[in-house]
Write an enzyme that holds these catalytic residues in place. Structure first.
Site, PDB file in Angstrom:
ATOM      1  N   LYS A 268       0.837  -1.219   0.000  1.00  0.00           N
ATOM      2  CA  LYS A 268       0.000   0.000   0.000  1.00  0.00           C
ATOM      3  C   LYS A 268       0.867   1.264   0.000  1.00  0.00           C
ATOM      4  O   LYS A 268       0.471   2.300  -0.507  1.00  0.00           O
ATOM      5  CB  LYS A 268      -0.997  -0.020   1.153  1.00  0.00           C
ATOM      6  CG  LYS A 268      -0.429   0.054   2.564  1.00  0.00           C
ATOM      7  CD  LYS A 268      -0.259   1.467   3.081  1.00  0.00           C
ATOM      8  CE  LYS A 268       0.534   1.506   4.366  1.00  0.00           C
ATOM      9  NZ  LYS A 268       0.850   2.860   4.823  1.00  0.00           N
TER      10      LYS A 268
ATOM     11  N   THR B 285      -4.057   5.462   3.143  1.00  0.00           N
ATOM     12  CA  THR B 285      -2.797   6.050   2.692  1.00  0.00           C
ATOM     13  C   THR B 285      -2.938   6.715   1.321  1.00  0.00           C
ATOM     14  O   THR B 285      -2.246   7.677   1.029  1.00  0.00           O
ATOM     15  CB  THR B 285      -1.683   4.976   2.701  1.00  0.00           C
ATOM     16  OG1 THR B 285      -1.878   4.134   3.831  1.00  0.00           O
ATOM     17  CG2 THR B 285      -0.325   5.571   2.801  1.00  0.00           C
TER      18      THR B 285
END
Ligand SMILES: NC(=O)C1=CN([C@@H]2O[C@H](COP(=O)(O)OP(=O)(O)OC[C@H]3O[C@@H](n4cnc5c(N)ncnc54)[C@H](O)[C@@H]3O)[C@@H](O)[C@H]2O)C=CC1
Ligand SMILES: O=C(CO)COP(=O)(O)O
Length: 310
Positions: free
Chosen positions: A171, A228
């Protein structure tokens, strides 16, 4: 601070004595978490031997420093102690997951991984957070969840340790791409497309590693990807935005840790080895290594052949 909720004698070791002394004096990490006091039960120490009595240790250092730290720690760790990995990344060069690094350097320890959508400042402020605690031994995962959960910091257990660490590592790379889209003002629709197609890359990669799909769809995968890729608070996202504004990769980190910049190459190499296509992560790696610029990456992604979604 979470570990010291309702508890005292939590040792916080740091490698820089002057930093540890400032923490002990000011009871606050003014650079990283200004205005957020250290819990009363936390005892800063620059002496690694001071963690020797601990039965549970949390490794919160950059992924690329994990081996060095754990190697130094090894003589002080008793057999059966639990080491909880909090770093999100893959070791460069060796392409080892953090659990592999720790198993090699700290064979006497039981390993767990803590990962999921959680900015340190949010956790420290006591804002509601839910993350995953993974250990191959479910009983250990259950025990650690009970030990570390608080009212605002909720832990969900998992036995899919590899799935949890894969999501956390990937991620960060994908968040750099989302930051670039933001930096180029490509719009909210493009960001949503990047998250969904980035998640498809994670699912393909996960399949090649034999990890559970539900893990990748959970807090440590999709949950952390959404956080994120959707917030300038993320250092990886901020790096992407700075790169898109024309800053050189090193300058664009603004002196902050952006794990995706170190993990990108390892992730791409792993995917290639497995015959898995991860074009967004590949574009990030190519930009970071100066092989293409942001405009070329956007063009290449938009011009990929049309195909079925799945
Ligand atoms: N900050 C956050 O919101 C979150 C961070 N993480 C993960 O935790 C890990 C650490 O991140 P942060 O604490 O934010 O980073 P950081 O840059 O604040 O570093 C953490 C600590 O590691 C120390 N350190 C750096 N190099 C070292 C070395 N070679 N030996 C020993 N200590 C060293 C630093 O001095 C600092 O005290 C990363 O993998 C990150 O992805 C995970 C979730 C949230
Ligand atoms: O992992 C994180 C939140 O879950 C922190 O993200 P950054 O490292 O990009 O700041």
């Amino acid at each position: 601070n979470v570990a010291a909720t309702g508890r005292s004698g939590v040792v916080l070791w740091g490698h820089r004595p002057e930093h540890v002394a400032a923490l002990a004096r000011e009871r606050e990490n003014r650079a990283a978490l200004p205005g957020l006091p250290l819990a009363a039960g936390v005892a800063p120490s620059a002496d690694l031997a001071s963690v020797a009595a601990a039965s549970v240790l949390l490794g919160v250092v950059p992924a690329q420093a994990m081996r060095e730290v754990v190697r130094r720690l090894a003589p002080h760790v008793s057999p059966g102690a639990v080491f909880i990995i909090c770093a999100k990344g893959i070791e460069r060069g060796t392409r080892r997951f953090m659990s592999e690094v720790v198993a090699e350097e700290l064979p006497q320890a039981q390993i767990a991984v803590l990962s999921g959508p959680s900015f340190a400042a949010d956790v420290c402020r006591g804002l509601p957070t839910a993350v995953t605690l993974a250990a191959e031994d479910e009983e250990l995962a259950r025990r650690l969840c009970e030990l570390l959960s608080t009212r605002s910091f909720r832990l969900y257990r998992s036995t899919d340790l590899r799935g949890v660490e894969l999501g956390g590592a990937a991620k960060n790379v994908l968040a750099i791409a989302a930051g670039m889209a933001e930096g180029r003002a490509l719009g909210a629709s493009a960001r949503a497309a990047l998250i969904a197609r980035g998640f498809a890359e994670l699912m393909r990669l996960g399949k090649s590693f034999g990890v559970r799909q539900e893990t990748l769809m959970g807090l440590s995968g999709l949950g952390d990807l959404v956080l994120t890729c959707g917030s300038a608070q993320s250092r990886n996202f901020a790096l992407g935005a700075a790169l898109a504004s024309g800053e050189a990769p090193l300058a664009a980190t603004h002196g902050k840790l952006a794990e995706g910049a170190f993990t990108a190459a390892a992730l791409v190499e792993m995917a290639r080895e497995r015959g898995v296509e991860i074009p967004i992560a590949e574009a990030v790696d190519a930009i970071l290594t100066g092989r293409i610029d942001v405009d070329q990456a956007i063009e290449a992604l938009l011009m990929r052949p049309l195909k079925a979604e799945a």
